[in-house]
Design an enzyme around this catalytic site. Sequence first.
Site, mmCIF file in Angstrom:
data_model
loop_
_atom_site.group_PDB
_atom_site.id
_atom_site.type_symbol
_atom_site.label_atom_id
_atom_site.label_comp_id
_atom_site.label_asym_id
_atom_site.label_seq_id
_atom_site.Cartn_x
_atom_site.Cartn_y
_atom_site.Cartn_z
ATOM 1 N N HIS A 64 0.810 -1.215 0.000
ATOM 2 C CA HIS A 64 0.000 0.000 0.000
ATOM 3 C C HIS A 64 0.846 1.270 0.000
ATOM 4 O O HIS A 64 0.502 2.250 -0.672
ATOM 5 C CB HIS A 64 -0.962 -0.025 1.188
ATOM 6 N N GLY A 141 -15.273 -0.892 -11.974
ATOM 7 C CA GLY A 141 -14.172 0.018 -12.246
ATOM 8 C C GLY A 141 -14.028 0.359 -13.720
ATOM 9 O O GLY A 141 -13.771 1.510 -14.086
ATOM 10 N N ASP A 158 -5.888 -0.887 -7.816
ATOM 11 C CA ASP A 158 -5.607 -1.905 -6.803
ATOM 12 C C ASP A 158 -6.396 -3.151 -7.174
ATOM 13 O O ASP A 158 -7.425 -3.464 -6.589
ATOM 14 C CB ASP A 158 -5.999 -1.374 -5.419
ATOM 15 N N CYS A 159 -5.909 -3.854 -8.187
ATOM 16 C CA CYS A 159 -6.663 -4.941 -8.790
ATOM 17 C C CYS A 159 -6.127 -6.301 -8.373
ATOM 18 O O CYS A 159 -4.991 -6.435 -7.934
ATOM 19 C CB CYS A 159 -6.628 -4.817 -10.310
ATOM 20 N N THR A 160 -6.966 -7.312 -8.536
ATOM 21 C CA THR A 160 -6.532 -8.685 -8.311
ATOM 22 C C THR A 160 -5.739 -9.152 -9.528
ATOM 23 O O THR A 160 -5.509 -8.400 -10.476
ATOM 24 C CB THR A 160 -7.743 -9.605 -8.083
ATOM 25 N N ASP A 161 -5.328 -10.412 -9.548
ATOM 26 C CA ASP A 161 -4.590 -10.933 -10.690
ATOM 27 C C ASP A 161 -5.488 -10.965 -11.937
ATOM 28 O O ASP A 161 -6.720 -11.007 -11.824
ATOM 29 C CB ASP A 161 -4.061 -12.332 -10.385
#
Length: 289
Positions: A64, A141, A158-161
């Site tokens: 972060h 998003g 701030d994304c996941t894979d």
Amino acid sequence: MQANNRYCETLYGAYGQYFTQDKLVFEQTTPQWQLTIFDNARFGRVMSLNGAIQTTERDEFIYHEMLTHVPILAHGAVQSVLIIGGGDGGMLREVVKHAQIRNITLVEIDAAVIEMCKTYFPQHSQGAFEDERVEVVIADGMAFVQSCQQGFDVIISDCTDPVGPGEVLFSSDFYQACIACLNAEGIFVAQNGVPFMQPDEVPNTVRRMSPYVKECWFYMAAVPTYVGGSMAFAWATDNLSARQLDLASLMARYDAAGISTRYYTPAIHQASFALPGFVEQAVRSALTV
């Protein structure tokens, strides 16, 4: 996957990590996902989604801090920030530390994610959702950036894979829409996986994003539970001087901001843009295609 009180990550087929699951806190299985939250003696509370570790109490600060303070301090005069994802509140906690920022928009697809993280990971947000500068938008998003009329100085994805629902946040259309939402001199950043274990992600991002921006580059940081090496963060801007700031300037901006950090320092900031040879080669090869 659980085995004999162990949680085994299944992100990679031939390599992985495990955690002792000292206490199962929450578990939910739907046709789309399996979400597990448990306590671990080393990393505190841990969240896993579909077999991949998403965040832990003990090492989240690295991720972060590097996704917020690097672009904000490199820009130097940020007034508005957009966070796409980030429902756990960790990114928001770091952004609100900057008193000069006037408007912070967080777009999360599911309000339940925010409420769940407030309940199970309160130290991530530390009350940041209550900051009067914050606007929370419950929306997809991709749809938000495609229709947004507002400009931002910094956009953080701030994304996941890039699998399943998160795949669209690594698409050319998404990058084009985000960059269109940047103000002049604005900076876009996003997590971009662990290059040693996910070698296609960096060149894919370069090919998909570089047509829309003057500079597409990466910086890196080691997050222990994002296993397999240092994580790459995508960096995109038309401000060619932002990445070249000298250490004295970064230190002056950091001191003026009056923020407290545990991983980020101006020296780390500057050094993080020095890429390992295999990563730099992947970037430059993709830029010439």
